[in-house]
Design a protein around this motif. Structure first.
Motif, PDB file in Angstrom:
ATOM      1  N   LEU A 110       0.828  -1.204   0.000  1.00 58.28           N
ATOM      2  CA  LEU A 110       0.000   0.000   0.000  1.00 58.28           C
ATOM      3  C   LEU A 110       0.866   1.258   0.000  1.00 58.28           C
ATOM      4  CD1 LEU A 110      -2.681   1.511   0.250  1.00 58.28           C
ATOM      5  CD2 LEU A 110      -2.549   1.183   2.743  1.00 58.28           C
ATOM      6  N   LEU A 111       1.848   1.310   0.901  1.00 58.52           N
ATOM      7  CA  LEU A 111       2.725   2.471   0.952  1.00 58.52           C
ATOM      8  C   LEU A 111       3.547   2.601  -0.332  1.00 58.52           C
ATOM      9  CD1 LEU A 111       3.990   2.256   4.660  1.00 58.52           C
ATOM     10  CD2 LEU A 111       2.250   3.782   3.707  1.00 58.52           C
ATOM     11  N   GLY A 112       4.055   1.463  -0.824  1.00 58.28           N
ATOM     12  CA  GLY A 112       4.822   1.492  -2.066  1.00 58.28           C
ATOM     13  C   GLY A 112       3.991   1.956  -3.244  1.00 58.28           C
ATOM     14  N   THR A 113       2.731   1.542  -3.275  1.00 56.04           N
ATOM     15  CA  THR A 113       1.848   1.944  -4.363  1.00 56.04           C
ATOM     16  C   THR A 113       1.542   3.434  -4.315  1.00 56.04           C
ATOM     17  OG1 THR A 113       0.813  -0.245  -4.500  1.00 56.04           O
ATOM     18  CG2 THR A 113      -0.441   1.620  -5.366  1.00 56.04           C
ATOM     19  N   LEU A 114       1.175   3.933  -3.140  1.00 49.96           N
ATOM     20  CA  LEU A 114       0.817   5.349  -3.018  1.00 49.96           C
ATOM     21  C   LEU A 114       2.002   6.254  -3.358  1.00 49.96           C
ATOM     22  CD1 LEU A 114      -1.362   5.236   0.219  1.00 49.96           C
ATOM     23  CD2 LEU A 114      -2.156   5.437  -2.143  1.00 49.96           C
ATOM     24  N   LEU A 115       3.163   5.961  -2.751  1.00 51.05           N
ATOM     25  CA  LEU A 115       4.342   6.770  -3.036  1.00 51.05           C
ATOM     26  C   LEU A 115       4.837   6.564  -4.464  1.00 51.05           C
ATOM     27  CD1 LEU A 115       6.296   6.331   0.316  1.00 51.05           C
ATOM     28  CD2 LEU A 115       5.184   8.405  -0.510  1.00 51.05           C
ATOM     29  N   GLY A 116       4.736   5.312  -4.934  1.00 53.10           N
ATOM     30  CA  GLY A 116       5.199   5.017  -6.285  1.00 53.10           C
ATOM     31  C   GLY A 116       4.369   5.709  -7.344  1.00 53.10           C
ATOM     32  N   LEU A 117       3.060   5.700  -7.215  1.00 52.87           N
ATOM     33  CA  LEU A 117       2.206   6.387  -8.186  1.00 52.87           C
ATOM     34  C   LEU A 117       2.467   7.893  -8.173  1.00 52.87           C
ATOM     35  CD1 LEU A 117      -1.199   4.501  -7.775  1.00 52.87           C
ATOM     36  CD2 LEU A 117       0.343   4.433  -9.752  1.00 52.87           C
ATOM     37  N   TRP A 118       2.644   8.439  -6.981  1.00 53.37           N
ATOM     38  CA  TRP A 118       2.951   9.869  -6.886  1.00 53.37           C
ATOM     39  C   TRP A 118       4.265  10.187  -7.606  1.00 53.37           C
ATOM     40  CZ3 TRP A 118       7.299  11.940  -4.484  1.00 53.37           C
ATOM     41  CH2 TRP A 118       7.341  13.335  -4.420  1.00 53.37           C
TER      42      TRP A 118
END
Length: 319
Positions: A110-118
């Protein structure tokens, strides 16, 4: 109104309330207050984009978490002794350990996805398939743009890994031969097949979407403005892909150390072969998007965990 929070969602959470003066159901606003102004087209577009981004993050988080669950049967067999020792020392139950592992994976993804998409949006990278799905568009027209290239890249990286091991590393590292025999003795097609989705989904989200994208943002920030404007975007992305590839190789060392004692040559081999594959996946991510890297990784792991063991078991290869 909270900025970026959809009015429909706000109304769903805070429905019609009772007016304390009249005792009847009605709006929470005072009667002498003017009605709220309708959203401007720009505000509507921002709220729609925000909703689509949350939906895309949900899709990717789900994929990454499912990948983490899929690898558990394979991991429990491969590291059965170590897991049994951990259970005995910690006094924990197997379901408890599974629950903790799945929860940790879900949080990381979840954290990787949110930061990664940003970060990916900052440097012009994307996950086009899940983006199309989040926008209500069909996925296949997007997939067919990269499907053949990703499959061929994935197969080629799997074959190159096998050739490097056979010609370069196995003659110098007899322990690899023994590890291969042990893996064949415990090989299960369904476990190996499920484990491929961990690499394709979970690792690609964490290593390419998160790490590569964030590294690219960091490299851009470190460069002076004049150099940043003059430097082609692909050079920055290549540097980020190299960093992510090396970290991808290093990330495989704990699994190798759980199987055998690490030596300098074994460390170099683990980082080199996995880093080479990671560089290929990084190229596909920067060229076609995250799902192209996922598909290639799935094919590479399919070669390593399904095709090669099948050839050994059929007697076409010798350990």
């Amino acid at each position: 109104m909270v900025a970026g929070f959809p009015r429909a969602a706000f109304s769903a959470i805070f429905p019609v309330m009772t007016d304390p003066k009249s005792g009847s159901a009605g709006s929470t606003a005072r009667e002498d207050e003017p009605p709220a102004a309708p959203l401007t087209p720009e505000e509507q577009a921002r709220e729609q984009a925000s909703a689509q981004q949350r939906k895309q993050a949900g899709y990717l988080t789900l994929l990454g978490t499912l990948g983490g669950i899929a690898v558990l049967p394979y991991m429990f067999v491969l590291q059965a002794d170590k897991i049994a020792e951990t259970i005995q020392k910690a006094g924990a139950s197997l379901p408890g350990i599974v629950t903790v592992m799945v929860a940790q994976t879900a949080i990381q993804v979840l954290l990787g996805t949110l930061l990664g998409l940003w970060a990916a949006r900052k440097v012009g990278l994307s996950a086009p398939v899940t983006q199309a799905l989040s926008e209500g568009q069909p996925a296949w027209p997007v997939i067919r743009r990269f499907a053949l290239a990703a499959v061929l890249w994935g197969i080629a990286l799997g074959v190159v890994t096998c050739v490097l091991d056979a010609l370069v590393f196995v003659p110098r590292l007899p322990v690899l031969q023994q590890l291969g025999r042990d893996a064949l003795a415990k090989h299960s097609v369904w476990r190996a097949a499920l484990s491929c989705f961990y690499g394709a989904f979970t690792e690609e989200i964490l290593m390419r979407l998160f790490l590569l994208s964030l590294t690219a943002v960091g490299l851009q920030a470190l460069l002076p403005k004049a150099s940043r404007d003059a430097m082609p975007r692909q050079v920055i992305l290549l540097g980020a892909a190299l960093v992510a590839a090396v970290m991808f190789g290093i990330g495989h060392l704990p699994a190798m150390s759980a199987l055998t004692k690490l030596t300098p040559l074994l460390v170099g081999r683990t980082v080199a072969v996995n880093g080479l594959a990671g560089l290929g996946f990084g190229f596909l991510f920067t060229r076609y998007g995250l799902e192209a890297a996922m598909l290639a990784h799935l094919c590479t792991d399919g070669i390593l965990h399904l095709v090669v063991p099948a050839l050994y078991q059929a007697g076409l290869l010798s350990a």
